[in-house]
Design a protein around this motif. Structure first.
Motif, PDB file in Angstrom:
ATOM      1  N   UNK A 113       0.813  -1.222   0.000  1.00 18.83           N
ATOM      2  CA  UNK A 113       0.000   0.000   0.000  1.00 18.83           C
ATOM      3  C   UNK A 113       0.844   1.268   0.000  1.00 18.83           C
ATOM      4  N   UNK A 114       2.060   1.189   0.562  1.00 18.88           N
ATOM      5  CA  UNK A 114       2.888   2.395   0.684  1.00 18.88           C
ATOM      6  C   UNK A 114       4.244   2.281   0.010  1.00 18.88           C
ATOM      7  N   UNK A 115       4.643   1.071  -0.353  1.00 28.36           N
ATOM      8  CA  UNK A 115       6.001   0.838  -0.869  1.00 28.36           C
ATOM      9  C   UNK A 115       7.052   1.331   0.121  1.00 28.36           C
ATOM     10  N   UNK A 116       6.784   1.108   1.408  1.00 24.57           N
ATOM     11  CA  UNK A 116       7.763   1.292   2.468  1.00 24.57           C
ATOM     12  C   UNK A 116       8.083  -0.094   3.019  1.00 24.57           C
ATOM     13  N   UNK A 117       9.296  -0.227   3.578  1.00 27.59           N
ATOM     14  CA  UNK A 117       9.716  -1.527   4.064  1.00 27.59           C
ATOM     15  C   UNK A 117       8.823  -2.021   5.192  1.00 27.59           C
ATOM     16  N   UNK A 118       8.501  -3.295   5.147  1.00 27.34           N
ATOM     17  CA  UNK A 118       7.890  -3.958   6.300  1.00 27.34           C
ATOM     18  C   UNK A 118       9.000  -4.238   7.314  1.00 27.34           C
ATOM     19  N   UNK A 119       8.668  -4.869   8.435  1.00 27.84           N
ATOM     20  CA  UNK A 119       9.699  -5.220   9.425  1.00 27.84           C
ATOM     21  C   UNK A 119      10.801  -6.010   8.749  1.00 27.84           C
ATOM     22  N   UNK A 120      12.041  -5.660   9.043  1.00 26.67           N
ATOM     23  CA  UNK A 120      13.155  -6.312   8.359  1.00 26.67           C
ATOM     24  C   UNK A 120      14.423  -6.136   9.170  1.00 26.67           C
ATOM     25  N   UNK A 121      15.437  -6.948   8.866  1.00 22.85           N
ATOM     26  CA  UNK A 121      16.744  -6.814   9.485  1.00 22.85           C
ATOM     27  C   UNK A 121      17.372  -5.505   9.041  1.00 22.85           C
ATOM     28  N   UNK A 122      17.779  -4.690   9.995  1.00 19.29           N
ATOM     29  CA  UNK A 122      18.404  -3.421   9.683  1.00 19.29           C
ATOM     30  C   UNK A 122      17.551  -2.215   9.997  1.00 19.29           C
ATOM     31  N   UNK A 123      16.301  -2.462  10.442  1.00 17.91           N
ATOM     32  CA  UNK A 123      15.444  -1.317  10.758  1.00 17.91           C
ATOM     33  C   UNK A 123      15.642  -0.814  12.188  1.00 17.91           C
ATOM     34  N   UNK A 124      16.513  -1.494  12.932  1.00 21.98           N
ATOM     35  CA  UNK A 124      16.806  -1.045  14.291  1.00 21.98           C
ATOM     36  C   UNK A 124      15.758  -1.447  15.312  1.00 21.98           C
ATOM     37  N   UNK A 125      14.781  -2.242  14.897  1.00 20.69           N
ATOM     38  CA  UNK A 125      13.721  -2.710  15.796  1.00 20.69           C
ATOM     39  C   UNK A 125      13.819  -4.229  15.895  1.00 20.69           C
ATOM     40  N   UNK A 126      13.957  -4.758  17.083  1.00 26.17           N
ATOM     41  CA  UNK A 126      14.113  -6.191  17.271  1.00 26.17           C
ATOM     42  C   UNK A 126      12.807  -6.909  16.971  1.00 26.17           C
ATOM     43  N   UNK A 127      12.852  -7.832  16.029  1.00 26.27           N
ATOM     44  CA  UNK A 127      11.720  -8.711  15.731  1.00 26.27           C
ATOM     45  C   UNK A 127      12.096 -10.092  16.267  1.00 26.27           C
ATOM     46  N   UNK A 128      11.565 -10.411  17.429  1.00 25.38           N
ATOM     47  CA  UNK A 128      11.994 -11.623  18.144  1.00 25.38           C
ATOM     48  C   UNK A 128      11.712 -12.901  17.371  1.00 25.38           C
ATOM     49  N   UNK A 129      10.773 -12.864  16.440  1.00 32.75           N
ATOM     50  CA  UNK A 129      10.463 -14.062  15.660  1.00 32.75           C
ATOM     51  C   UNK A 129      11.506 -14.347  14.588  1.00 32.75           C
ATOM     52  N   UNK A 130      12.291 -13.331  14.233  1.00 28.90           N
ATOM     53  CA  UNK A 130      13.228 -13.489  13.121  1.00 28.90           C
ATOM     54  C   UNK A 130      14.655 -13.056  13.458  1.00 28.90           C
ATOM     55  N   UNK A 131      14.847 -12.315  14.545  1.00 29.54           N
ATOM     56  CA  UNK A 131      16.149 -11.707  14.811  1.00 29.54           C
ATOM     57  C   UNK A 131      16.603 -11.963  16.241  1.00 29.54           C
ATOM     58  N   UNK A 132      17.913 -12.048  16.423  1.00 26.66           N
ATOM     59  CA  UNK A 132      18.482 -12.089  17.761  1.00 26.66           C
ATOM     60  C   UNK A 132      18.829 -10.686  18.239  1.00 26.66           C
ATOM     61  N   UNK A 133      19.166  -9.818  17.301  1.00 29.86           N
ATOM     62  CA  UNK A 133      19.476  -8.436  17.637  1.00 29.86           C
ATOM     63  C   UNK A 133      19.344  -7.598  16.373  1.00 29.86           C
ATOM     64  N   UNK A 134      19.169  -6.294  16.539  1.00 26.54           N
ATOM     65  CA  UNK A 134      19.086  -5.395  15.395  1.00 26.54           C
ATOM     66  C   UNK A 134      19.464  -3.997  15.871  1.00 26.54           C
ATOM     67  N   UNK A 135      20.648  -3.548  15.441  1.00 24.91           N
ATOM     68  CA  UNK A 135      21.129  -2.220  15.805  1.00 24.91           C
ATOM     69  C   UNK A 135      21.090  -1.265  14.608  1.00 24.91           C
TER      70      UNK A 135
END
Length: 340
Positions: A113-135
């Motif tokens: 709808x917006x052509x903006x990134x969904x949650x992903x590695x590198x956005x600085x927000x920890x997604x516990x289902x997919x990431x161990x850390x994200x800075x």
């Protein structure tokens, strides 16, 4: 002989006759008398001009035309189409991404709808289902701003896992190689990386971590399961001691004040050339070996200071070989990202 008028060389009529003057097609003219640029058909009918994408005039089937400003990363594409989310082209300054028909709200996708990134590695927000850390932008730089390890480019922790086994053993470990195998089995069951490359922090009468570890000088932090940094690297571990207790098993379970078979000094060298449970093959109470203490209950106060200063983590007490104790295990197969 040259053919005569109206005759071919063979004596027959010519294959065509020049058109009569009345049959010639006259060019159309504008009111000013100039010849029109419209195309002319063989029957004399004219076809309308076709729109030209890039002439700065939007006409016909063109949705837009900005002339030289047309661009596939702009508002009007090189095909004179209006930029839209889902066209597979990224409109610079407006869209962050565009995967065309592959746009998705799923992790790592581009929102349709917006052509903006969904949650992903590198956005600085920890997604516990997919990431161990994200800075965010610090991923892959080796920089950390707290007690946790840096993040790698895949949003995992950057470091060499260091754990205490959840299982306890007598001194009959099957030799130093048997201790290594127990570490590798524990790492594999827990799904840790480089499971076949773990080594036990243990010594017998002729080998020790200082001589056995292939990556003794590798400048990569030692980390507990969960990301807490134990030491900046192995040299920091032996020079300054652990930053915190080695208080996590291969599965991340917290354990405290547990004994560990080592026969290893604070410098990663052999502690005793005779007391090592007969080369780690014996569970006899008549044999003994040195043990370390993995942590203290509270990381402050006199006990904590002694634990660190006296290196109790690796050399605390001598025990009989029929006693049960844990093992320390360290990843000795870590691969730097630039070497992958």
């Amino acid at each position: 002989m040259p053919a005569s008028d109206g005759q071919s060389a063979s004596g027959g009529p010519t294959s065509f006759d020049p058109p009569a003057a009345s049959d010639a097609v006259e060019p159309t003219t504008t009111e000013a008398g100039s010849t029109s640029e419209a195309s002319t058909s063989a029957t004399g009918a004219t076809a309308p001009d076709q729109p030209v994408c890039g002439d700065d005039v939007a006409e016909g089937l063109e949705e837009c035309d900005l002339g030289k400003a047309n661009a596939d990363n702009g508002a009007c594409t090189l095909e004179c189409k209006l930029a839209t989310c889902g066209d597979g082209l990224v409109w610079e300054g407006v869209e962050q991404c565009d995967m065309g028909g592959g746009n998705s709200d799923e992790y790592g996708g581009c929102r349709p709808d917006t052509c903006h990134w969904a949650a992903r590695c590198g956005d600085g927000i920890l997604d516990a289902d997919h990431e161990l850390c994200d800075r965010g932008e610090l991923n892959g730089t080796g920089i950390t701003e707290d007690e946790f390890a840096p993040c790698d480019l895949a949003c995992g922790f950057f470091g060499r896992p260091f754990f205490i086994t959840s299982q306890m053993f007598t001194g009959a470990l099957g030799g130093v190689s048997g201790a290594d195998l127990k570490c590798r089995t524990a790492a594999a069951k827990a799904g840790l990386p480089n499971a076949t490359s773990y080594r036990a922090w243990i010594s017998d009468d002729f080998q020790s971590p200082a001589t056995r570890f292939e990556q003794w000088d590798l400048a990569v932090p030692l980390i507990l399961v969960g990301g807490v940094v134990v030491a900046d690297d192995l040299l920091d571990l032996v020079d300054n001691g652990p930053h915190t207790g080695i208080a996590r098993t291969e599965t991340g379970q917290a354990v405290a004040q547990e004994f560990v078979w080592t026969n290893t000094s604070a410098f990663g060298e052999i502690f005793n050339v005779t007391d090592h449970c007969d080369g780690w093959l014996s569970a006899s109470p008549a044999q003994e070996a040195r043990q370390g203490l993995n942590s203290v209950a509270v990381e402050q106060g006199p006990d904590w200071d002694s634990w660190r200063d006296e290196r109790w983590w690796t050399s605390s007490i001598t025990q009989e070989c029929d006693r049960l104790a844990h093992l320390y295990c360290i990843d000795d197969g870590f691969v730097l990202e630039q070497e992958r």
